[in-house]
Design a protein around this motif. Structure first.
Motif, PDB file in Angstrom:
ATOM      1  N   LEU A 197      45.722  32.369  59.568  1.00 54.03           N
ATOM      2  CA  LEU A 197      45.102  31.241  60.254  1.00 54.03           C
ATOM      3  C   LEU A 197      45.089  29.982  59.392  1.00 54.03           C
ATOM      4  O   LEU A 197      44.880  28.880  59.886  1.00 54.03           O
ATOM      5  N   GLY A 198      45.308  30.139  58.118  1.00 52.28           N
ATOM      6  CA  GLY A 198      45.288  29.006  57.205  1.00 52.28           C
ATOM      7  C   GLY A 198      45.127  29.498  55.785  1.00 52.28           C
ATOM      8  O   GLY A 198      44.784  30.660  55.551  1.00 52.28           O
ATOM      9  N   LYS A 199      45.366  28.619  54.837  1.00 50.39           N
ATOM     10  CA  LYS A 199      45.236  28.961  53.425  1.00 50.39           C
ATOM     11  C   LYS A 199      43.802  28.732  52.969  1.00 50.39           C
ATOM     12  O   LYS A 199      43.187  27.727  53.323  1.00 50.39           O
ATOM     13  N   ASP A 200      43.260  29.665  52.203  1.00 48.35           N
ATOM     14  CA  ASP A 200      41.918  29.505  51.664  1.00 48.35           C
ATOM     15  C   ASP A 200      42.001  29.043  50.216  1.00 48.35           C
ATOM     16  O   ASP A 200      42.130  29.849  49.299  1.00 48.35           O
ATOM     17  N   LEU A 201      41.951  27.733  50.019  1.00 44.00           N
ATOM     18  CA  LEU A 201      41.939  27.159  48.680  1.00 44.00           C
ATOM     19  C   LEU A 201      40.498  26.831  48.333  1.00 44.00           C
ATOM     20  O   LEU A 201      39.888  25.954  48.958  1.00 44.00           O
TER      21      LEU A 201
ATOM     22  N   ILE B 168      21.064  20.422  44.806  1.00 42.97           N
ATOM     23  CA  ILE B 168      22.049  21.240  44.114  1.00 42.97           C
ATOM     24  C   ILE B 168      23.030  20.274  43.466  1.00 42.97           C
ATOM     25  O   ILE B 168      23.081  19.088  43.823  1.00 42.97           O
ATOM     26  N   GLN B 169      23.808  20.744  42.498  1.00 40.06           N
ATOM     27  CA  GLN B 169      24.777  19.873  41.830  1.00 40.06           C
ATOM     28  C   GLN B 169      26.223  20.275  42.105  1.00 40.06           C
ATOM     29  O   GLN B 169      27.143  19.480  41.920  1.00 40.06           O
ATOM     30  N   VAL B 170      26.429  21.518  42.568  1.00 45.98           N
ATOM     31  CA  VAL B 170      27.793  22.014  42.767  1.00 45.98           C
ATOM     32  C   VAL B 170      27.820  22.910  44.005  1.00 45.98           C
ATOM     33  O   VAL B 170      26.873  23.672  44.256  1.00 45.98           O
ATOM     34  N   MET B 171      28.899  22.816  44.772  1.00 45.11           N
ATOM     35  CA  MET B 171      29.129  23.787  45.841  1.00 45.11           C
ATOM     36  C   MET B 171      30.608  24.118  45.907  1.00 45.11           C
ATOM     37  O   MET B 171      31.454  23.221  45.913  1.00 45.11           O
ATOM     38  N   PRO B 172      30.952  25.399  45.919  1.00 45.02           N
ATOM     39  CA  PRO B 172      32.344  25.798  46.158  1.00 45.02           C
ATOM     40  C   PRO B 172      32.575  25.899  47.651  1.00 45.02           C
ATOM     41  O   PRO B 172      31.664  26.215  48.424  1.00 45.02           O
ATOM     42  N   GLY B 173      33.803  25.642  48.077  1.00 45.35           N
ATOM     43  CA  GLY B 173      34.098  25.768  49.498  1.00 45.35           C
ATOM     44  C   GLY B 173      35.566  25.608  49.792  1.00 45.35           C
ATOM     45  O   GLY B 173      36.351  25.148  48.940  1.00 45.35           O
ATOM     46  N   ASN B 174      35.949  25.976  50.989  1.00 40.63           N
ATOM     47  CA  ASN B 174      37.323  25.817  51.462  1.00 40.63           C
ATOM     48  C   ASN B 174      37.660  24.331  51.475  1.00 40.63           C
ATOM     49  O   ASN B 174      36.933  23.523  52.049  1.00 40.63           O
ATOM     50  N   LYS B 175      38.765  23.964  50.859  1.00 41.47           N
ATOM     51  CA  LYS B 175      39.113  22.548  50.686  1.00 41.47           C
ATOM     52  C   LYS B 175      39.212  21.802  52.018  1.00 41.47           C
ATOM     53  O   LYS B 175      38.671  20.698  52.166  1.00 41.47           O
ATOM     54  N   ALA B 176      39.884  22.387  52.994  1.00 40.94           N
ATOM     55  CA  ALA B 176      40.050  21.717  54.279  1.00 40.94           C
ATOM     56  C   ALA B 176      38.712  21.488  54.962  1.00 40.94           C
ATOM     57  O   ALA B 176      38.476  20.428  55.561  1.00 40.94           O
ATOM     58  N   VAL B 177      37.816  22.458  54.857  1.00 40.77           N
ATOM     59  CA  VAL B 177      36.518  22.373  55.522  1.00 40.77           C
ATOM     60  C   VAL B 177      35.627  21.322  54.858  1.00 40.77           C
ATOM     61  O   VAL B 177      35.104  20.415  55.516  1.00 40.77           O
ATOM     62  N   VAL B 178      35.434  21.460  53.546  1.00 45.30           N
ATOM     63  CA  VAL B 178      34.522  20.544  52.853  1.00 45.30           C
ATOM     64  C   VAL B 178      35.010  19.104  52.972  1.00 45.30           C
ATOM     65  O   VAL B 178      34.226  18.187  53.256  1.00 45.30           O
ATOM     66  N   GLU B 179      36.303  18.888  52.807  1.00 41.11           N
ATOM     67  CA  GLU B 179      36.815  17.516  52.855  1.00 41.11           C
ATOM     68  C   GLU B 179      36.760  16.944  54.274  1.00 41.11           C
ATOM     69  O   GLU B 179      36.602  15.730  54.442  1.00 41.11           O
ATOM     70  N   TYR B 180      36.844  17.799  55.288  1.00 39.64           N
ATOM     71  CA  TYR B 180      36.653  17.329  56.662  1.00 39.64           C
ATOM     72  C   TYR B 180      35.243  16.757  56.817  1.00 39.64           C
ATOM     73  O   TYR B 180      35.057  15.651  57.351  1.00 39.64           O
TER      74      TYR B 180
END
Length: 262
Positions: free
Chosen positions: A105-109, A176-188
């Motif tokens: 469905l997509g790449k998970d970066l 919070i100071q940091v969050m990890p997440g899927n690049k496409a999702v967070v940047e959207y």
């Protein structure tokens, strides 16, 4: 009109390929929490490209696609119990109970985002000394979960509706100071919420083997799920060949994750 024509074309291609659905007029239930650009507000003009893929494949075949938004934890429970057919945007894991189609469905970066312009992610050791936001039920890399086990006080675990949006709000407010997440999702969401000046990309984690997202299928009805998986594989492949997938991704400002890796 273009999507309608493409849907008819896809149906014709299914028949030419010798595929006939097992039964018509089925209702196929897909669930997830809101996670754009994959899936958004149900019934809107931009439901997300994953939902639009499901509609493009199954509706021309005579099926009804019912997309339900719900918290991620409940979505998982409903698919495992057979109350829903498809979980949108799941990673494969070694102990997964789901059935999966072959097509992704997509790449998970996985990238890291911060409110501190001087903070950079250079490896797992970078997470020392910062408060980190995670989403309950999401699959994270094992070394992130190991830090959670060793230093739970460092983490805020978000659950409920629109967790990514709410974590970005916490990031903006320095809760919070940091969050990890899927690049496409967070940047959207950073773009649509106008947070470009408040939230910064701090680096990404490069897996030794690329990870991909999938439509996860319910294990409660394995034969039904196998049939749905076969339809997804056939449909996504045909959408890619006809250009319909690329047309759909352009709508969301994206490119084909498979074409990009070739």
């Amino acid at each position: 009109m273009v999507l309608k024509v493409n849907g008819i074309l896809l149906c014709i291609l299914f028949l030419m390929a010798g595929y006939v659905p097992a039964s018509a007029q089925e209702t196929i239930v897909a669930v997830a929490d809101r996670w754009m650009p994959y899936n958004g507000r149900a019934g809107s003009s931009e439901e997300g490209y994953a939902v639009e893929i499901l509609r493009a494949i199954f509706e021309p075949m005579g099926h009804r696609v019912e997309y339900r938004e719900m918290p991620w934890k409940r979505a998982i429970e409903d698919v495992l119990a057979g109350k829903a057919d498809i979980l949108i945007g799941s990673l494969k894991s070694d102990n997964s109970k789901y059935l999966f189609p072959k097509e992704t469905l997509g790449k998970d970066l996985m990238c890291f985002y911060t409110n501190r312009p001087d903070w950079k992610f250079i490896g797992p050791e970078s997470l020392a000394g910062v408060r980190i936001g995670l989403v309950k039920g999401y699959i994270y890399r094992e070394w992130v979960l190991e830090r959670l086990r060793l230093s739970p006080h460092q983490f805020h675990i978000m659950h409920g509706d629109e967790p990514v949006v709410r974590l970005l709000g916490m990031l903006k407010d320095n809760r919070i100071q940091v969050m990890p997440g899927n690049k496409a999702v967070v940047e959207y969401y950073v773009k649509t919420l106008g947070l470009e000046k408040d939230v910064h990309l701090a680096g990404c984690f490069t897996d030794t083997k690329e990870k991909y997202l999938y439509f996860a299928l319910s294990p409660a009805q394995p034969e039904r799920s196998k049939a749905l998986g076969a339809s997804l594989d056939k449909g996504i492949s045909l959408m890619r060949k006809t250009g319909q997938l690329n047309h759909l991704l352009i709508k969301y400002g994206l490119k084909d994750w498979v074409r990009l890796r070739k």
